[in-house]
Design a protein around this motif. Structure first.
Motif, PDB file in Angstrom:
ATOM      1  N   VAL A  47     -48.383  36.128 -59.053  1.00  0.00           N
ATOM      2  CA  VAL A  47     -47.657  37.310 -58.568  1.00  0.00           C
ATOM      3  C   VAL A  47     -47.356  38.246 -59.740  1.00  0.00           C
ATOM      4  O   VAL A  47     -47.624  39.452 -59.686  1.00  0.00           O
ATOM      5  N   ARG A  48     -46.799  37.687 -60.817  1.00  0.00           N
ATOM      6  CA  ARG A  48     -46.445  38.497 -61.981  1.00  0.00           C
ATOM      7  C   ARG A  48     -47.653  39.198 -62.584  1.00  0.00           C
ATOM      8  O   ARG A  48     -47.561  40.332 -63.075  1.00  0.00           O
ATOM      9  N   LEU A  49     -48.811  38.560 -62.521  1.00  0.00           N
ATOM     10  CA  LEU A  49     -50.006  39.077 -63.198  1.00  0.00           C
ATOM     11  C   LEU A  49     -50.925  39.903 -62.306  1.00  0.00           C
ATOM     12  O   LEU A  49     -51.937  40.418 -62.789  1.00  0.00           O
ATOM     13  N   HIS A  50     -50.604  40.065 -61.010  1.00  0.00           N
ATOM     14  CA  HIS A  50     -51.591  40.705 -60.132  1.00  0.00           C
ATOM     15  C   HIS A  50     -51.807  42.179 -60.437  1.00  0.00           C
ATOM     16  O   HIS A  50     -52.902  42.702 -60.188  1.00  0.00           O
ATOM     17  N   VAL A  51     -50.836  42.869 -61.010  1.00  0.00           N
ATOM     18  CA  VAL A  51     -51.042  44.265 -61.418  1.00  0.00           C
ATOM     19  C   VAL A  51     -51.921  44.320 -62.669  1.00  0.00           C
ATOM     20  O   VAL A  51     -52.844  45.129 -62.757  1.00  0.00           O
ATOM     21  N   GLN A  52     -51.647  43.424 -63.625  1.00  0.00           N
ATOM     22  CA  GLN A  52     -52.511  43.367 -64.802  1.00  0.00           C
ATOM     23  C   GLN A  52     -53.940  43.019 -64.400  1.00  0.00           C
ATOM     24  O   GLN A  52     -54.898  43.516 -65.005  1.00  0.00           O
TER      25      GLN A  52
ATOM     26  N   GLU B 183     -55.871  44.297 -74.806  1.00  0.00           N
ATOM     27  CA  GLU B 183     -55.149  43.840 -73.614  1.00  0.00           C
ATOM     28  C   GLU B 183     -55.998  42.849 -72.819  1.00  0.00           C
ATOM     29  O   GLU B 183     -55.490  41.856 -72.299  1.00  0.00           O
ATOM     30  N   MET B 184     -57.301  43.134 -72.739  1.00  0.00           N
ATOM     31  CA  MET B 184     -58.202  42.239 -72.016  1.00  0.00           C
ATOM     32  C   MET B 184     -58.219  40.846 -72.642  1.00  0.00           C
ATOM     33  O   MET B 184     -58.153  39.842 -71.937  1.00  0.00           O
ATOM     34  N   GLU B 185     -58.303  40.788 -73.943  1.00  0.00           N
ATOM     35  CA  GLU B 185     -58.340  39.500 -74.631  1.00  0.00           C
ATOM     36  C   GLU B 185     -57.062  38.713 -74.390  1.00  0.00           C
ATOM     37  O   GLU B 185     -57.108  37.498 -74.125  1.00  0.00           O
ATOM     38  N   ARG B 186     -55.933  39.387 -74.472  1.00  0.00           N
ATOM     39  CA  ARG B 186     -54.661  38.700 -74.230  1.00  0.00           C
ATOM     40  C   ARG B 186     -54.563  38.221 -72.775  1.00  0.00           C
ATOM     41  O   ARG B 186     -54.107  37.112 -72.513  1.00  0.00           O
ATOM     42  N   PHE B 187     -54.988  39.066 -71.853  1.00  0.00           N
ATOM     43  CA  PHE B 187     -54.921  38.707 -70.439  1.00  0.00           C
ATOM     44  C   PHE B 187     -55.798  37.488 -70.147  1.00  0.00           C
ATOM     45  O   PHE B 187     -55.364  36.546 -69.465  1.00  0.00           O
ATOM     46  N   GLU B 188     -57.015  37.472 -70.648  1.00  0.00           N
ATOM     47  CA  GLU B 188     -57.941  36.375 -70.369  1.00  0.00           C
ATOM     48  C   GLU B 188     -57.416  35.027 -70.881  1.00  0.00           C
ATOM     49  O   GLU B 188     -57.784  33.983 -70.344  1.00  0.00           O
ATOM     50  N   ASP B 189     -56.569  35.057 -71.898  1.00  0.00           N
ATOM     51  CA  ASP B 189     -56.017  33.831 -72.466  1.00  0.00           C
ATOM     52  C   ASP B 189     -54.776  33.318 -71.741  1.00  0.00           C
ATOM     53  O   ASP B 189     -54.290  32.225 -72.042  1.00  0.00           O
ATOM     54  N   LEU B 190     -54.261  34.096 -70.799  1.00  0.00           N
ATOM     55  CA  LEU B 190     -53.025  33.708 -70.117  1.00  0.00           C
ATOM     56  C   LEU B 190     -53.260  32.610 -69.086  1.00  0.00           C
ATOM     57  O   LEU B 190     -54.263  32.646 -68.359  1.00  0.00           O
ATOM     58  N   PRO B 191     -52.335  31.630 -69.014  1.00  0.00           N
ATOM     59  CA  PRO B 191     -52.393  30.704 -67.880  1.00  0.00           C
ATOM     60  C   PRO B 191     -52.270  31.496 -66.580  1.00  0.00           C
ATOM     61  O   PRO B 191     -51.527  32.472 -66.521  1.00  0.00           O
ATOM     62  N   PHE B 192     -53.031  31.121 -65.589  1.00  0.00           N
ATOM     63  CA  PHE B 192     -53.010  31.733 -64.259  1.00  0.00           C
ATOM     64  C   PHE B 192     -53.668  33.113 -64.195  1.00  0.00           C
ATOM     65  O   PHE B 192     -53.584  33.796 -63.169  1.00  0.00           O
ATOM     66  N   ALA B 193     -54.349  33.544 -65.273  1.00  0.00           N
ATOM     67  CA  ALA B 193     -55.064  34.828 -65.209  1.00  0.00           C
ATOM     68  C   ALA B 193     -56.175  34.778 -64.167  1.00  0.00           C
ATOM     69  O   ALA B 193     -56.367  35.729 -63.400  1.00  0.00           O
ATOM     70  N   ARG B 194     -56.908  33.675 -64.121  1.00  0.00           N
ATOM     71  CA  ARG B 194     -58.000  33.540 -63.151  1.00  0.00           C
ATOM     72  C   ARG B 194     -57.467  33.618 -61.727  1.00  0.00           C
ATOM     73  O   ARG B 194     -58.032  34.296 -60.857  1.00  0.00           O
ATOM     74  N   GLU B 195     -56.345  32.938 -61.473  1.00  0.00           N
ATOM     75  CA  GLU B 195     -55.738  32.977 -60.141  1.00  0.00           C
ATOM     76  C   GLU B 195     -55.248  34.380 -59.794  1.00  0.00           C
ATOM     77  O   GLU B 195     -55.359  34.828 -58.642  1.00  0.00           O
ATOM     78  N   ALA B 196     -54.717  35.086 -60.788  1.00  0.00           N
ATOM     79  CA  ALA B 196     -54.254  36.459 -60.555  1.00  0.00           C
ATOM     80  C   ALA B 196     -55.416  37.370 -60.191  1.00  0.00           C
ATOM     81  O   ALA B 196     -55.272  38.264 -59.342  1.00  0.00           O
ATOM     82  N   VAL B 197     -56.571  37.166 -60.800  1.00  0.00           N
ATOM     83  CA  VAL B 197     -57.756  37.968 -60.469  1.00  0.00           C
ATOM     84  C   VAL B 197     -58.202  37.671 -59.042  1.00  0.00           C
ATOM     85  O   VAL B 197     -58.535  38.595 -58.279  1.00  0.00           O
ATOM     86  N   GLN B 198     -58.187  36.396 -58.640  1.00  0.00           N
ATOM     87  CA  GLN B 198     -58.523  36.058 -57.261  1.00  0.00           C
ATOM     88  C   GLN B 198     -57.551  36.748 -56.298  1.00  0.00           C
ATOM     89  O   GLN B 198     -57.963  37.342 -55.288  1.00  0.00           O
ATOM     90  N   LEU B 199     -56.256  36.640 -56.599  1.00  0.00           N
ATOM     91  CA  LEU B 199     -55.231  37.270 -55.770  1.00  0.00           C
ATOM     92  C   LEU B 199     -55.462  38.771 -55.665  1.00  0.00           C
ATOM     93  O   LEU B 199     -55.357  39.367 -54.594  1.00  0.00           O
ATOM     94  N   ARG B 200     -55.797  39.390 -56.772  1.00  0.00           N
ATOM     95  CA  ARG B 200     -56.007  40.841 -56.779  1.00  0.00           C
ATOM     96  C   ARG B 200     -57.144  41.246 -55.862  1.00  0.00           C
ATOM     97  O   ARG B 200     -57.049  42.252 -55.139  1.00  0.00           O
ATOM     98  N   ARG B 201     -58.219  40.482 -55.861  1.00  0.00           N
ATOM     99  CA  ARG B 201     -59.349  40.817 -54.985  1.00  0.00           C
ATOM    100  C   ARG B 201     -58.954  40.703 -53.514  1.00  0.00           C
ATOM    101  O   ARG B 201     -59.324  41.547 -52.700  1.00  0.00           O
TER     102      ARG B 201
END
Length: 198
Positions: free
Chosen positions: A97-102, A137-155
């Motif tokens: 939820v927190r990462l879906h805008v990023q 920003e992309m590099e930092r985002f890709e390293d975050l826990p749950f970034a992959r899940e946030a991308v799925q949520l965003r789609r």
């Protein structure tokens, strides 16, 4: 009041309201939440990610209760809602939820087709949220826990805007939240858990 009851009341107060102004969409906030959660279920996402899909825009309701809506200001709903959700749910729910805008800013940067598919309301909010990510920003985002899940949520978020689509009722997803809330809490960093006694 229990966290799930509070979520139910927020949807009762705000879920029927359509997105208006520059954020206008063809469906209500509740319809959007139900469709997003349904898409997560259809993708066989785990229950935490289905819950995140259902809850990802609840921060808009909290923002609406705190201040008057302004189409030209980012309400930072994705951050505002995290302390509220953390009262009952762990990081597997709150972090996507927190990462879906990023995740939107990330996808716009890496996927031209995704960028072209955004609704006018999403394009408008993207500008308020910082636009496409920079390299750092992309590099930092890709390293975050749950970034992959946030991308799925965003789609799913961007696909969950179809007028008239049949979905399960809100009660279906409130029951899922109850089940999640009653599961033992497991810290995603330490692996140490405890019963949820909230």
């Amino acid at each position: 009041m229990d966290i799930v009851e509070r979520i139910d009341r927020l949807f009762a107060s705000h879920g029927h309201v359509p997105y208006e102004g520059a954020r206008r969409e063809a469906i209500s906030a509740l319809e959007h939440a139900l469709q997003c959660a349904q898409l997560a279920e259809w993708a066989h996402a785990d229950s935490s990610l289905v819950a995140a899909a259902f809850l990802h825009d609840v921060g808009h309701f909290l923002a609406a209760e705190a201040v008057a809506r302004n189409d030209h200001v980012d309400d930072r709903h994705e951050e505002l809602v995290v302390p509220f959700l953390a009262e009952g749910f762990d990081a597997a729910v709150t972090e996507p939820v927190r990462l879906h805008v990023q995740a939107k800013r990330y996808l716009v940067r890496i996927d031209d087709a995704y960028a072209r598919s955004l609704s006018p309301a999403s394009v408008h909010s993207l500008a308020l949220q910082g636009g496409p990510m920079r390299d750092d920003e992309m590099e930092r985002f890709e390293d975050l826990p749950f970034a992959r899940e946030a991308v799925q949520l965003r789609r799913w978020d961007d696909l969950a805007k179809e007028p008239g689509r049949r979905t399960p009722s809100i009660d279906w997803y409130l029951a899922l939240l109850e089940d999640l809330r009653e599961r033992p809490f497991l810290d995603s960093k330490t692996g140490i858990g405890a019963g949820n006694v909230a």
